[in-house]
Motif scaffolding. Sequence first.
Motif, PDB file in Angstrom:
ATOM      1  N   TYR A 174       0.826  -1.208   0.000  1.00 33.08           N
ATOM      2  CA  TYR A 174       0.000   0.000   0.000  1.00 33.08           C
ATOM      3  C   TYR A 174       0.859   1.257   0.000  1.00 33.08           C
ATOM      4  O   TYR A 174       0.583   2.214  -0.742  1.00 33.08           O
ATOM      5  N   ARG A 175       1.896   1.276   0.817  1.00 28.98           N
ATOM      6  CA  ARG A 175       2.765   2.460   0.862  1.00 28.98           C
ATOM      7  C   ARG A 175       3.387   2.753  -0.503  1.00 28.98           C
ATOM      8  O   ARG A 175       3.521   3.909  -0.911  1.00 28.98           O
ATOM      9  N   LEU A 176       3.763   1.706  -1.199  1.00 28.59           N
ATOM     10  CA  LEU A 176       4.396   1.894  -2.501  1.00 28.59           C
ATOM     11  C   LEU A 176       3.434   2.417  -3.557  1.00 28.59           C
ATOM     12  O   LEU A 176       3.854   3.045  -4.536  1.00 28.59           O
ATOM     13  N   THR A 177       2.137   2.152  -3.386  1.00 31.01           N
ATOM     14  CA  THR A 177       1.185   2.399  -4.471  1.00 31.01           C
ATOM     15  C   THR A 177       0.078   3.380  -4.144  1.00 31.01           C
ATOM     16  O   THR A 177      -0.763   3.667  -5.002  1.00 31.01           O
ATOM     17  N   VAL A 307      -1.023  -0.585 -10.675  1.00 27.53           N
ATOM     18  CA  VAL A 307      -0.709  -0.654  -9.249  1.00 27.53           C
ATOM     19  C   VAL A 307       0.207  -1.839  -8.958  1.00 27.53           C
ATOM     20  O   VAL A 307       1.237  -1.704  -8.291  1.00 27.53           O
ATOM     21  N   GLY A 308      -0.157  -2.999  -9.464  1.00 22.94           N
ATOM     22  CA  GLY A 308       0.626  -4.190  -9.175  1.00 22.94           C
ATOM     23  C   GLY A 308       2.042  -4.123  -9.705  1.00 22.94           C
ATOM     24  O   GLY A 308       2.989  -4.597  -9.059  1.00 22.94           O
ATOM     25  N   SER A 309       2.222  -3.526 -10.874  1.00 20.17           N
ATOM     26  CA  SER A 309       3.554  -3.486 -11.475  1.00 20.17           C
ATOM     27  C   SER A 309       4.519  -2.612 -10.682  1.00 20.17           C
ATOM     28  O   SER A 309       5.740  -2.824 -10.745  1.00 20.17           O
ATOM     29  N   VAL A 310       3.987  -1.649  -9.933  1.00 21.39           N
ATOM     30  CA  VAL A 310       4.859  -0.830  -9.092  1.00 21.39           C
ATOM     31  C   VAL A 310       5.526  -1.689  -8.022  1.00 21.39           C
ATOM     32  O   VAL A 310       6.725  -1.568  -7.749  1.00 21.39           O
ATOM     33  N   HIS A 324      15.341 -11.157   1.777  1.00 20.17           N
ATOM     34  CA  HIS A 324      15.236 -11.912   3.023  1.00 20.17           C
ATOM     35  C   HIS A 324      13.928 -11.653   3.779  1.00 20.17           C
ATOM     36  O   HIS A 324      13.793 -12.061   4.930  1.00 20.17           O
ATOM     37  N   GLY A 325      12.986 -10.982   3.131  1.00 17.68           N
ATOM     38  CA  GLY A 325      11.684 -10.737   3.741  1.00 17.68           C
ATOM     39  C   GLY A 325      11.191  -9.337   3.438  1.00 17.68           C
ATOM     40  O   GLY A 325      11.932  -8.493   2.927  1.00 17.68           O
ATOM     41  N   VAL A 326       9.927  -9.096   3.737  1.00 15.89           N
ATOM     42  CA  VAL A 326       9.341  -7.782   3.486  1.00 15.89           C
ATOM     43  C   VAL A 326      10.107  -6.735   4.278  1.00 15.89           C
ATOM     44  O   VAL A 326      10.317  -6.893   5.486  1.00 15.89           O
ATOM     45  N   PRO A 327      10.566  -5.678   3.631  1.00 19.29           N
ATOM     46  CA  PRO A 327      11.368  -4.675   4.338  1.00 19.29           C
ATOM     47  C   PRO A 327      10.555  -3.887   5.351  1.00 19.29           C
ATOM     48  O   PRO A 327       9.324  -3.827   5.283  1.00 19.29           O
ATOM     49  N   ALA A 328      11.257  -3.288   6.288  1.00 19.18           N
ATOM     50  CA  ALA A 328      10.614  -2.426   7.275  1.00 19.18           C
ATOM     51  C   ALA A 328      10.003  -1.222   6.586  1.00 19.18           C
ATOM     52  O   ALA A 328      10.300  -0.919   5.427  1.00 19.18           O
ATOM     53  N   SER A 329       9.154  -0.503   7.315  1.00 18.70           N
ATOM     54  CA  SER A 329       8.348   0.552   6.711  1.00 18.70           C
ATOM     55  C   SER A 329       9.184   1.585   5.958  1.00 18.70           C
ATOM     56  O   SER A 329       8.846   1.978   4.846  1.00 18.70           O
ATOM     57  N   SER A 332      10.599   0.157   2.637  1.00 15.89           N
ATOM     58  CA  SER A 332       9.673  -0.225   1.582  1.00 15.89           C
ATOM     59  C   SER A 332       9.111   0.971   0.835  1.00 15.89           C
ATOM     60  O   SER A 332       8.233   0.829  -0.008  1.00 15.89           O
ATOM     61  N   ARG A 333       9.595   2.145   1.140  1.00 15.50           N
ATOM     62  CA  ARG A 333       9.235   3.319   0.349  1.00 15.50           C
ATOM     63  C   ARG A 333      10.252   3.506  -0.767  1.00 15.50           C
ATOM     64  O   ARG A 333      11.453   3.472  -0.532  1.00 15.50           O
ATOM     65  N   ARG A 334       9.760   3.737  -1.962  1.00 11.92           N
ATOM     66  CA  ARG A 334      10.677   3.971  -3.074  1.00 11.92           C
ATOM     67  C   ARG A 334      11.437   5.262  -2.858  1.00 11.92           C
ATOM     68  O   ARG A 334      10.834   6.289  -2.496  1.00 11.92           O
ATOM     69  N   PRO A 335      12.731   5.256  -3.043  1.00 13.43           N
ATOM     70  CA  PRO A 335      13.485   6.499  -2.870  1.00 13.43           C
ATOM     71  C   PRO A 335      13.082   7.505  -3.925  1.00 13.43           C
ATOM     72  O   PRO A 335      12.719   7.138  -5.040  1.00 13.43           O
TER      73      PRO A 335
END
Length: 338
Positions: A174-177, A307-310, A324-329, A332-335
Amino acid sequence: MSVTTETKKALPLRVLVVTMYDGPDPARRLESRLWLAGGRFDREVAVSGLPAESPVVRYDERGVGLVVTGAGEANAAASLTALVHSGHFDLRGTYILVAGISGIDPAQGTLGTAVWTDFAVHGGAAHHIDARELPDGWDSGYVALGADRPGAPPAWGLGHEVFELDPRFLRAAYRLTADVDLADSEQAAALRARYPEAPANAAPMVRIGSTMSENTFWSGPLLSQRARRWVSVFTGGRGQYCTTQMEDNATLLVLWRAAAAGLVDAARVAILRVGSNFDQAPPGGRPQDAFGANDCWDLAAENAYRVGSVVVQDIVERWTVWEHGVPASGESRRPPPT
Protein backbone atom coordinates in the motif's frame (compact mmCIF):
# COMPACT_ATOMS: atom_id res chain seq x y z
CA MET A 1 10.62 -17.18 -27.70
CA SER A 2 11.95 -20.41 -26.26
CA VAL A 3 9.56 -23.02 -24.93
CA THR A 4 10.74 -25.58 -22.40
CA THR A 5 8.86 -28.75 -21.52
CA GLU A 6 11.30 -29.96 -18.90
CA THR A 7 13.79 -28.29 -16.62
CA LYS A 8 16.76 -29.99 -14.97
CA LYS A 9 16.63 -27.72 -11.93
CA ALA A 10 13.81 -25.78 -10.31
CA LEU A 11 14.00 -22.16 -11.43
CA PRO A 12 13.87 -19.59 -8.63
CA LEU A 13 11.43 -16.73 -9.18
CA ARG A 14 11.57 -13.42 -7.39
CA VAL A 15 7.93 -12.60 -8.22
CA LEU A 16 5.04 -14.67 -9.54
CA VAL A 17 2.07 -12.71 -10.88
CA VAL A 18 -1.19 -14.69 -10.83
CA THR A 19 -4.00 -13.62 -13.14
CA MET A 20 -7.24 -15.39 -13.94
CA TYR A 21 -8.47 -14.37 -17.40
CA ASP A 22 -7.00 -14.98 -20.84
CA GLY A 23 -10.04 -16.13 -22.80
CA PRO A 24 -11.85 -14.90 -25.91
CA ASP A 25 -13.41 -11.80 -24.31
CA PRO A 26 -11.09 -8.92 -25.33
CA ALA A 27 -11.73 -6.83 -22.19
CA ARG A 28 -11.40 -9.67 -19.68
CA ARG A 29 -8.23 -11.11 -21.16
CA LEU A 30 -6.54 -7.76 -20.62
CA GLU A 31 -6.07 -8.96 -17.03
CA SER A 32 -3.11 -11.02 -18.25
CA ARG A 33 -2.32 -9.39 -21.60
CA LEU A 34 -1.38 -6.05 -20.03
CA TRP A 35 1.29 -7.79 -17.96
CA LEU A 36 2.59 -9.50 -21.07
CA ALA A 37 2.66 -6.27 -23.04
CA GLY A 38 4.41 -4.38 -20.24
CA GLY A 39 6.97 -7.02 -19.36
CA ARG A 40 9.82 -8.94 -20.91
CA PHE A 41 8.44 -12.46 -20.73
CA ASP A 42 10.64 -14.07 -23.34
CA ARG A 43 10.80 -17.54 -21.78
CA GLU A 44 8.17 -20.20 -21.15
CA VAL A 45 7.80 -23.44 -19.28
CA ALA A 46 4.92 -25.76 -20.09
CA VAL A 47 3.21 -27.01 -16.93
CA SER A 48 0.90 -30.00 -17.04
CA GLY A 49 -2.42 -29.14 -15.43
CA LEU A 50 -2.65 -25.50 -16.49
CA PRO A 51 -5.63 -24.42 -18.65
CA ALA A 52 -5.52 -25.49 -22.28
CA GLU A 53 -5.70 -21.85 -23.41
CA SER A 54 -2.80 -20.85 -21.13
CA PRO A 55 -0.64 -23.96 -20.67
CA VAL A 56 2.65 -22.23 -19.86
CA VAL A 57 4.24 -20.07 -17.19
CA ARG A 58 5.99 -17.14 -18.81
CA TYR A 59 9.03 -15.58 -17.13
CA ASP A 60 11.96 -13.28 -17.79
CA GLU A 61 15.60 -12.82 -16.88
CA ARG A 62 14.65 -10.69 -13.85
CA GLY A 63 12.95 -13.65 -12.23
CA VAL A 64 9.39 -12.42 -12.79
CA GLY A 65 6.83 -15.06 -13.77
CA LEU A 66 3.23 -14.88 -14.96
CA VAL A 67 0.59 -17.62 -14.75
CA VAL A 68 -3.04 -17.57 -15.87
CA THR A 69 -5.17 -19.92 -13.78
CA GLY A 70 -8.57 -19.62 -15.42
CA ALA A 71 -11.57 -18.06 -13.68
CA GLY A 72 -13.49 -19.55 -10.77
CA GLU A 73 -12.54 -21.55 -7.69
CA ALA A 74 -11.95 -24.88 -9.39
CA ASN A 75 -9.69 -23.41 -12.09
CA ALA A 76 -7.67 -21.41 -9.57
CA ALA A 77 -7.14 -24.40 -7.28
CA ALA A 78 -6.33 -26.85 -10.07
CA SER A 79 -3.90 -24.53 -11.85
CA LEU A 80 -1.96 -23.42 -8.78
CA THR A 81 -1.76 -26.96 -7.41
CA ALA A 82 -0.31 -28.07 -10.74
CA LEU A 83 2.21 -25.22 -10.72
CA VAL A 84 3.32 -25.52 -7.09
CA HIS A 85 3.91 -29.26 -7.36
CA SER A 86 5.31 -29.28 -10.91
CA GLY A 87 8.91 -29.06 -9.75
CA HIS A 88 9.68 -26.51 -12.46
CA PHE A 89 9.94 -23.52 -10.12
CA ASP A 90 11.44 -22.87 -6.72
CA LEU A 91 8.83 -20.66 -5.02
CA ARG A 92 10.21 -20.74 -1.48
CA GLY A 93 11.47 -17.16 -1.68
CA THR A 94 8.99 -15.91 -4.27
CA TYR A 95 6.66 -12.97 -3.76
CA ILE A 96 3.27 -13.99 -5.14
CA LEU A 97 0.91 -11.29 -6.37
CA VAL A 98 -2.67 -12.17 -7.31
CA ALA A 99 -3.94 -9.28 -9.45
CA GLY A 100 -7.38 -9.16 -11.01
CA ILE A 101 -10.78 -7.61 -11.47
CA SER A 102 -13.66 -7.76 -9.00
CA GLY A 103 -17.07 -6.49 -8.07
CA ILE A 104 -17.02 -3.62 -5.61
CA ASP A 105 -19.35 -2.29 -2.93
CA PRO A 106 -20.34 1.31 -3.85
CA ALA A 107 -20.11 2.17 -0.15
CA GLN A 108 -16.39 1.31 -0.25
CA GLY A 109 -15.11 2.21 -3.71
CA THR A 110 -15.86 2.79 -7.34
CA LEU A 111 -15.02 1.53 -10.81
CA GLY A 112 -11.25 1.41 -11.10
CA THR A 113 -10.61 1.51 -7.34
CA ALA A 114 -7.65 -0.74 -6.47
CA VAL A 115 -7.95 -2.65 -3.19
CA TRP A 116 -5.12 -4.40 -1.40
CA THR A 117 -6.72 -7.30 0.46
CA ASP A 118 -6.35 -7.78 4.20
CA PHE A 119 -8.85 -10.65 4.61
CA ALA A 120 -10.29 -13.09 2.08
CA VAL A 121 -13.58 -14.59 3.27
CA HIS A 122 -15.47 -17.40 1.55
CA GLY A 123 -19.10 -16.47 1.06
CA GLY A 124 -20.36 -19.78 -0.28
CA ALA A 125 -19.45 -22.22 2.50
CA ALA A 126 -22.81 -21.77 4.17
CA HIS A 127 -26.32 -22.94 4.81
CA HIS A 128 -28.85 -21.30 2.51
CA ILE A 129 -32.63 -20.96 2.52
CA ASP A 130 -34.57 -19.60 -0.45
CA ALA A 131 -35.77 -16.05 0.21
CA ARG A 132 -39.38 -17.14 -0.40
CA GLU A 133 -39.18 -19.48 2.58
CA LEU A 134 -37.34 -17.38 5.16
CA PRO A 135 -38.39 -17.92 8.79
CA ASP A 136 -40.07 -14.98 10.49
CA GLY A 137 -37.58 -12.37 11.61
CA TRP A 138 -34.79 -13.47 9.27
CA ASP A 139 -33.32 -10.82 6.98
CA SER A 140 -31.20 -13.23 4.94
CA GLY A 141 -31.19 -16.83 3.78
CA TYR A 142 -27.45 -17.20 4.35
CA VAL A 143 -26.37 -18.82 7.62
CA ALA A 144 -22.86 -19.79 8.65
CA LEU A 145 -22.20 -23.52 8.88
CA GLY A 146 -23.62 -24.92 12.09
CA ALA A 147 -25.22 -21.60 13.10
CA ASP A 148 -28.94 -21.22 13.79
CA ARG A 149 -29.63 -17.74 12.37
CA PRO A 150 -28.17 -15.09 10.07
CA GLY A 151 -25.31 -13.15 11.61
CA ALA A 152 -24.36 -15.88 14.08
CA PRO A 153 -20.77 -17.22 13.97
CA PRO A 154 -20.13 -20.68 12.49
CA ALA A 155 -20.08 -23.76 14.69
CA TRP A 156 -17.87 -25.69 12.28
CA GLY A 157 -16.06 -25.12 9.02
CA LEU A 158 -14.14 -26.47 6.06
CA GLY A 159 -10.79 -24.84 6.68
CA HIS A 160 -10.89 -22.25 3.92
CA GLU A 161 -13.53 -19.79 5.11
CA VAL A 162 -11.14 -16.97 6.03
CA PHE A 163 -7.51 -16.09 5.35
CA GLU A 164 -5.59 -13.10 6.64
CA LEU A 165 -2.91 -11.76 4.31
CA ASP A 166 0.41 -10.84 5.87
CA PRO A 167 0.00 -7.34 7.36
CA ARG A 168 3.59 -6.35 6.78
CA PHE A 169 3.51 -7.13 3.05
CA LEU A 170 0.06 -5.52 2.85
CA ARG A 171 1.29 -2.26 4.36
CA ALA A 172 4.43 -2.23 2.22
CA ALA A 173 2.42 -2.74 -0.97
CA TYR A 174 0.00 0.00 0.00
CA ARG A 175 2.76 2.46 0.86
CA LEU A 176 4.40 1.89 -2.50
CA THR A 177 1.18 2.40 -4.47
CA ALA A 178 -1.07 4.78 -2.53
CA ASP A 179 -0.28 7.63 -4.92
CA VAL A 180 -0.20 5.71 -8.20
CA ASP A 181 -1.81 7.59 -11.08
CA LEU A 182 -4.89 5.46 -11.82
CA ALA A 183 -6.60 5.18 -15.17
CA ASP A 184 -10.16 6.41 -15.61
CA SER A 185 -12.61 6.62 -18.50
CA GLU A 186 -15.68 8.50 -19.71
CA GLN A 187 -17.65 5.25 -19.52
CA ALA A 188 -16.72 4.75 -15.87
CA ALA A 189 -17.48 8.38 -15.03
CA ALA A 190 -20.92 8.09 -16.62
CA LEU A 191 -21.70 4.88 -14.75
CA ARG A 192 -20.54 6.14 -11.37
CA ALA A 193 -22.46 9.41 -11.79
CA ARG A 194 -25.67 7.38 -11.35
CA TYR A 195 -24.71 6.74 -7.72
CA PRO A 196 -25.60 9.62 -5.38
CA GLU A 197 -22.73 9.44 -2.89
CA ALA A 198 -18.98 9.05 -2.63
CA PRO A 199 -16.94 6.96 -2.95
CA ALA A 200 -19.15 5.39 -5.64
CA ASN A 201 -19.38 8.61 -7.65
CA ALA A 202 -15.83 9.78 -6.93
CA ALA A 203 -12.59 9.10 -8.77
CA PRO A 204 -10.87 5.73 -8.22
CA MET A 205 -8.26 5.39 -5.51
CA VAL A 206 -5.95 2.84 -3.89
CA ARG A 207 -7.06 1.48 -0.52
CA ILE A 208 -7.04 -1.55 1.78
CA GLY A 209 -10.13 -3.72 2.28
CA SER A 210 -11.52 -7.24 2.51
CA THR A 211 -12.75 -9.47 -0.29
CA MET A 212 -15.45 -12.14 -0.42
CA SER A 213 -15.01 -15.19 -2.64
CA GLU A 214 -17.98 -16.97 -4.18
CA ASN A 215 -18.58 -18.72 -7.48
CA THR A 216 -22.04 -17.14 -7.71
CA PHE A 217 -22.06 -13.78 -9.51
CA TRP A 218 -24.59 -12.14 -7.21
CA SER A 219 -26.05 -8.65 -7.29
CA GLY A 220 -28.17 -6.31 -5.20
CA PRO A 221 -28.03 -4.13 -2.09
CA LEU A 222 -29.49 -6.81 0.15
CA LEU A 223 -26.81 -9.31 -0.85
CA SER A 224 -24.21 -6.59 -0.41
CA GLN A 225 -25.53 -6.02 3.09
CA ARG A 226 -25.22 -9.75 3.69
CA ALA A 227 -21.61 -9.66 2.44
CA ARG A 228 -20.73 -6.83 4.84
CA ARG A 229 -22.06 -8.74 7.82
CA TRP A 230 -20.58 -12.04 6.63
CA VAL A 231 -17.09 -10.61 6.35
CA SER A 232 -17.42 -8.89 9.72
CA VAL A 233 -18.55 -12.12 11.44
CA PHE A 234 -15.78 -14.25 9.95
CA THR A 235 -13.04 -11.72 10.73
CA GLY A 236 -14.22 -10.91 14.25
CA GLY A 237 -15.07 -7.38 13.16
CA ARG A 238 -11.56 -6.71 11.83
CA GLY A 239 -12.43 -6.91 8.14
CA GLN A 240 -14.61 -4.61 6.05
CA TYR A 241 -16.20 -6.05 2.92
CA CYS A 242 -15.06 -4.15 -0.15
CA THR A 243 -14.65 -6.44 -3.20
CA THR A 244 -16.06 -9.75 -4.40
CA GLN A 245 -14.58 -12.31 -6.78
CA MET A 246 -14.53 -16.05 -7.50
CA GLU A 247 -11.01 -17.31 -6.85
CA ASP A 248 -9.10 -15.95 -3.89
CA ASN A 249 -10.02 -18.37 -1.10
CA ALA A 250 -9.25 -21.30 -3.39
CA THR A 251 -5.96 -19.69 -4.37
CA LEU A 252 -5.00 -19.06 -0.77
CA LEU A 253 -5.93 -22.58 0.33
CA VAL A 254 -3.48 -24.00 -2.22
CA LEU A 255 -0.76 -21.54 -1.21
CA TRP A 256 -1.27 -22.02 2.54
CA ARG A 257 -1.02 -25.80 2.13
CA ALA A 258 2.09 -25.31 0.02
CA ALA A 259 3.50 -23.07 2.75
CA ALA A 260 2.87 -25.80 5.32
CA ALA A 261 4.90 -28.13 3.09
CA GLY A 262 7.75 -25.63 2.86
CA LEU A 263 7.15 -24.86 -0.83
CA VAL A 264 5.87 -21.27 -0.49
CA ASP A 265 6.27 -18.44 2.01
CA ALA A 266 2.78 -17.32 3.05
CA ALA A 267 4.19 -14.02 4.30
CA ARG A 268 5.07 -13.16 0.69
CA VAL A 269 1.54 -13.41 -0.74
CA ALA A 270 -0.56 -10.38 -1.65
CA ILE A 271 -3.91 -9.92 -3.38
CA LEU A 272 -4.87 -6.87 -5.42
CA ARG A 273 -8.46 -6.58 -6.62
CA VAL A 274 -9.79 -3.72 -8.74
CA GLY A 275 -13.44 -2.75 -9.14
CA SER A 276 -14.71 -3.66 -12.62
CA ASN A 277 -18.41 -3.50 -11.74
CA PHE A 278 -20.55 -2.47 -8.80
CA ASP A 279 -22.11 -5.27 -6.76
CA GLN A 280 -25.49 -3.56 -7.14
CA ALA A 281 -27.33 -1.34 -9.57
CA PRO A 282 -27.71 2.39 -8.81
CA PRO A 283 -30.82 3.56 -6.95
CA GLY A 284 -33.89 2.79 -9.02
CA GLY A 285 -32.08 0.18 -11.09
CA ARG A 286 -32.66 -3.55 -11.35
CA PRO A 287 -30.32 -6.05 -9.68
CA GLN A 288 -29.82 -7.88 -12.97
CA ASP A 289 -28.42 -4.69 -14.51
CA ALA A 290 -25.17 -5.43 -12.69
CA PHE A 291 -24.63 -8.70 -14.59
CA GLY A 292 -22.06 -7.40 -17.04
CA ALA A 293 -24.01 -4.77 -18.95
CA ASN A 294 -22.53 -1.90 -16.95
CA ASP A 295 -18.98 -2.99 -16.32
CA CYS A 296 -15.51 -1.59 -16.87
CA TRP A 297 -13.38 -4.72 -17.14
CA ASP A 298 -10.74 -2.96 -19.25
CA LEU A 299 -10.33 -0.09 -16.77
CA ALA A 300 -10.02 -2.51 -13.85
CA ALA A 301 -7.41 -4.59 -15.68
CA GLU A 302 -5.44 -1.45 -16.49
CA ASN A 303 -5.36 -0.32 -12.87
CA ALA A 304 -4.51 -3.81 -11.62
CA TYR A 305 -1.45 -3.62 -13.85
CA ARG A 306 -0.58 -0.03 -12.98
CA VAL A 307 -0.71 -0.65 -9.25
CA GLY A 308 0.63 -4.19 -9.17
CA SER A 309 3.55 -3.49 -11.47
CA VAL A 310 4.86 -0.83 -9.09
CA VAL A 311 5.30 -3.46 -6.38
CA VAL A 312 6.80 -5.98 -8.80
CA GLN A 313 9.27 -3.42 -10.10
CA ASP A 314 10.33 -2.38 -6.62
CA ILE A 315 10.94 -5.98 -5.57
CA VAL A 316 13.10 -6.86 -8.57
CA GLU A 317 14.99 -3.55 -8.70
CA ARG A 318 15.74 -3.59 -4.97
CA TRP A 319 16.03 -7.33 -4.49
CA THR A 320 18.75 -6.96 -1.87
CA VAL A 321 16.18 -5.14 0.28
CA TRP A 322 13.37 -7.65 -0.33
CA GLU A 323 15.31 -10.91 -0.63
CA HIS A 324 15.24 -11.91 3.02
CA GLY A 325 11.68 -10.74 3.74
CA VAL A 326 9.34 -7.78 3.49
CA PRO A 327 11.37 -4.67 4.34
CA ALA A 328 10.61 -2.43 7.28
CA SER A 329 8.35 0.55 6.71
CA GLY A 330 11.08 3.02 5.85
CA GLU A 331 12.84 0.62 3.51
CA SER A 332 9.67 -0.22 1.58
CA ARG A 333 9.24 3.32 0.35
CA ARG A 334 10.68 3.97 -3.07
CA PRO A 335 13.49 6.50 -2.87
CA PRO A 336 12.78 9.82 -4.60
CA PRO A 337 14.29 10.26 -8.07
CA THR A 338 17.69 11.92 -8.15
